[in-house]
Write an enzyme that holds these catalytic residues in place. Structure first.
Site, PDB file in Angstrom:
ATOM      1  CD  GLU A  88      -3.151  -0.751   2.319  1.00 37.92           C
ATOM      2  OE1 GLU A  88      -3.795   0.222   2.522  1.00 37.92           O
ATOM      3  OE2 GLU A  88      -3.158  -1.810   3.033  1.00 37.92           O
ATOM      4  CB  CYS A 101       2.969   7.608   2.965  1.00 39.44           C
ATOM      5  SG  CYS A 101       2.965   6.549   4.405  1.00 39.44           S
ATOM      6  CB  CYS A 108       4.271  -4.383  10.394  1.00 39.77           C
ATOM      7  SG  CYS A 108       5.699  -3.672  11.621  1.00 39.77           S
ATOM      8  CB  CYS A 112       3.179  -0.568  17.505  1.00 40.48           C
ATOM      9  SG  CYS A 112       4.911  -0.570  17.117  1.00 40.48           S
ATOM     10  CB  CYS A 115       0.282   0.192  14.504  1.00 43.40           C
ATOM     11  SG  CYS A 115       0.499  -0.049  12.660  1.00 43.40           S
ATOM     12  N   GLY A 163       5.135  -1.707   7.611  1.00 47.81           N
ATOM     13  CA  GLY A 163       6.299  -2.288   7.739  1.00 47.81           C
ATOM     14  C   GLY A 163       7.186  -1.392   8.620  1.00 47.81           C
ATOM     15  CD  GLU A 164      11.107  -0.329  12.010  1.00 45.09           C
ATOM     16  OE1 GLU A 164      10.176   0.233  12.343  1.00 45.09           O
ATOM     17  OE2 GLU A 164      12.280  -0.075  11.508  1.00 45.09           O
ATOM     18  CB  SER A 193       9.062   6.573   9.879  1.00 41.07           C
ATOM     19  OG  SER A 193       8.459   6.750  11.195  1.00 41.07           O
ATOM     20  CB  SER A 216       7.520   5.554  15.846  1.00 41.73           C
ATOM     21  OG  SER A 216       7.420   5.910  14.633  1.00 41.73           O
ATOM     22  CG  LEU A 217      10.296   8.501  21.885  1.00 45.08           C
ATOM     23  CD1 LEU A 217      11.288   7.616  21.672  1.00 45.08           C
ATOM     24  CD2 LEU A 217      10.401   9.824  22.504  1.00 45.08           C
ATOM     25  CG  HIS A 218       4.406   5.922  19.691  1.00 46.72           C
ATOM     26  ND1 HIS A 218       3.955   7.094  18.997  1.00 46.72           N
ATOM     27  CD2 HIS A 218       4.915   5.024  18.712  1.00 46.72           C
ATOM     28  CE1 HIS A 218       4.064   6.867  17.546  1.00 46.72           C
ATOM     29  NE2 HIS A 218       4.806   5.711  17.445  1.00 46.72           N
ATOM     30  CG  ASN A 292      -5.687   8.024  12.281  1.00 47.23           C
ATOM     31  OD1 ASN A 292      -6.345   9.050  12.147  1.00 47.23           O
ATOM     32  ND2 ASN A 292      -4.282   8.392  11.837  1.00 47.23           N
ATOM     33  CB  CYS A 335      -0.571   7.486  10.571  1.00 48.73           C
ATOM     34  SG  CYS A 335       0.401   8.495   9.904  1.00 48.73           S
TER      35      CYS A 335
HETATM   36  N1  SAH Z   1       7.490   0.977  11.484  1.00 47.71           N
HETATM   37  C1  SAH Z   1       7.798   2.311  11.257  1.00 47.71           C
HETATM   38  C2  SAH Z   1       6.729   2.855   9.959  1.00 47.71           C
HETATM   39  C3  SAH Z   1       5.263   2.757   9.839  1.00 47.71           C
HETATM   40  S1  SAH Z   1       4.267   3.482  11.097  1.00 47.71           S
HETATM   41  C4  SAH Z   1       7.567   3.214  12.464  1.00 47.71           C
HETATM   42  O1  SAH Z   1       7.086   2.709  13.386  1.00 47.71           O
HETATM   43  O2  SAH Z   1       7.890   4.449  12.145  1.00 47.71           O
HETATM   44  C5  SAH Z   1       4.522   5.359  10.672  1.00 47.71           C
HETATM   45  C6  SAH Z   1       3.990   6.148  11.705  1.00 47.71           C
HETATM   46  O3  SAH Z   1       2.543   5.868  11.956  1.00 47.71           O
HETATM   47  C7  SAH Z   1       4.460   5.704  13.120  1.00 47.71           C
HETATM   48  O4  SAH Z   1       5.047   6.722  13.654  1.00 47.71           O
HETATM   49  C8  SAH Z   1       3.419   5.022  13.822  1.00 47.71           C
HETATM   50  O5  SAH Z   1       3.726   4.974  15.208  1.00 47.71           O
HETATM   51  C9  SAH Z   1       2.231   5.757  13.540  1.00 47.71           C
HETATM   52  N2  SAH Z   1       0.923   5.193  13.672  1.00 47.71           N
HETATM   53  C10 SAH Z   1       0.837   3.869  13.668  1.00 47.71           C
HETATM   54  N3  SAH Z   1      -0.506   3.361  14.055  1.00 47.71           N
HETATM   55  C11 SAH Z   1      -1.043   4.765  14.331  1.00 47.71           C
HETATM   56  C12 SAH Z   1      -2.294   4.990  14.658  1.00 47.71           C
HETATM   57  N4  SAH Z   1      -3.533   4.199  14.788  1.00 47.71           N
HETATM   58  N5  SAH Z   1      -2.542   6.306  14.639  1.00 47.71           N
HETATM   59  C13 SAH Z   1      -1.760   7.112  14.293  1.00 47.71           C
HETATM   60  N6  SAH Z   1      -0.582   6.736  14.080  1.00 47.71           N
HETATM   61  C14 SAH Z   1      -0.108   5.679  13.884  1.00 47.71           C
END
Ligand code: SAH
Length: 347
Positions: A88, A101, A108, A112, A115, A163-164, A193, A216-218, A292, A335
């Site tokens: 995608e 993107c 993946c 997480c 996601c 994917g990562e 990312s 992607s810290l979170h 999201n 995202c």
């Molecule tokens: N694996 C990589 C790239 C793919 S995710 C990474 O984790 O960075 C791309 C971005 O979307 C990341 O910052 C991820 O944390 C964010 N993301 C994943 N799920 C999401 C969601 N449900 N809502 C908003 N952002 C999300």
């Protein structure tokens, strides 16, 4: 001689060998159409003889779905590889840039919790050519159709689809080699990312091109982060922050810290304070994006008030922060919402 080769899966330097009987300039012409001025259909390759055009296979996938949203400024593509793997990509137009993107893996393995891609598991790595073909496809689409109120070319590429990327290092590296040398994209306009594969961040710092890094810290402590991002148990925060600092010092590039805001989970003042400290140390920009919602959890984004308070707290602590808008929500292109396999399986 007819060639069954899929051209975007063929390394550019091997194009000439596919047609030993053609004049030497033929490979250059094909290279031009594949990488400098991509076309959706070989028949648009006007200087290639019709007989040869009829034998060319460009794309390593079939286009399964093309959806427009946000008044024609967002386009999502779902492609299907012959083995069934889904790929995608999402194109987003802004007044002065057009950002693509892309996916680096089908599915993946990082799992997480918030996601959708992670919730549905890993299919396989994408090959370098499958990654590059997403960029070429978007370029060809833009050549043919343009995009509402935005540049009609891919100005930025972000590895933020499925994917990562740093778990598929070799293919991602080769794809960036091709984007920068063959397609003429500047490394400055490419962002990798990652969820935090610390050793691979250090490796990335040693590449000849200098891309932007998004981490992607979170969560800003190990206890919370290990819950949201399982890979944190393998590469805890201290190690991730060290690797990011190394990347920033080696490359001179700025890193950004991505923070998906989840109500009642990582939207507290305590997390904001810890995040601000990390950002100051790394001189990093913070991108906050409201969650999201995805199918398998009850997680929700905070309301506008809580979001504003979180951002305000970061600013008061001296951090650079942007609240990012979200695109393509209504077509599951936002995202964390990419999960084609499950969608098409009717899950
Ligand atoms: N694996 C990589 C790239 C793919 S995710 C990474 O984790 O960075 C791309 C971005 O979307 C990341 O910052 C991820 O944390 C964010 N993301 C994943 N799920 C999401 C969601 N449900 N809502 C908003 N952002 C999300």
């Amino acid at each position: 001689m007819p060639s069954p080769a899929v051209l975007y899966l063929t390394p550019p330097e091997e194009l000439a060998a596919l047609w030993p009987d053609e004049p030497a300039y033929r490979a250059d012409q094909l290279h031009h159409w594949l990488y400098q001025s991509p076309v959706l259909d070989p028949d648009e390759m006007t200087n290639i003889p019709a007989g040869l055009r009829a034998e060319l296979t460009l794309w390593p996938f079939d286009l399964e779905v093309e959806q427009l949203a946000d008044g024609g400024r967002t386009v999502k593509w779902l492609m299907r590889a012959p083995d069934g793997a889904s790929i995608e990509a999402v194109l987003m137009g802004y007044p002065r840039r057009t950002t693509l993107c892309i996916s680096s893996q089908a599915g993946c393995a990082m799992a997480c919790t918030f996601c959708a891609t992670g919730q549905f598991g890993f299919e396989r790595h994408l090959q370098a050519g499958e990654i590059v073909a997403q960029v070429a496809y978007a370029a060809a689409y833009l050549n043919a159709n343009g995009l509402a109120d935005s540049p009609a070319r891919v100005t930025n590429v972000v590895f933020m689809g499925m994917g990562e990327p740093l778990a598929n290092y070799a293919n991602v590296k080769t794809s960036i080699d091709r984007m920068t040398s063959d397609m003429g994209l500047s490394a400055r306009s490419i962002t990798v990312s990652t969820v935090g594969v610390a050793p691979a961040i250090r490796r990335l710092a040693a590449e000849p091109w200098r891309v932007n890094l998004a981490v992607s810290l979170h969560a800003a402590d190990d206890e919370l982060r290990s819950r949201l991002v399982p890979l944190n148990r393998r590469y805890p925060l201290a190690e991730l922050i060290d690797a990011t600092e190394y990347f920033v010092n080696e490359t001179g590039r700025r890193a950004s810290l991505e923070w998906t805001l989840i109500a009642g989970t990582n939207d507290t003042m305590k997390q904001a304070d810890k995040l601000a400290r990390i950002a100051r140390r790394l001189r990093a920009h913070i991108n906050v994006i409201a969650l999201n919602p995805t199918p398998l959890t009850a997680d929700r984004p905070p309301g506008p008030g809580a979001t504003a308070r979180f951002i305000e707290r970061l600013r008061a602590a001296g951090a650079n922060v942007t609240l990012r808008d979200t695109r393509g929500q209504d077509i599951d292109a936002a995202c964390g919402q990419l999960r084609a396999r499950a969608v098409t399986a009717g899950a």
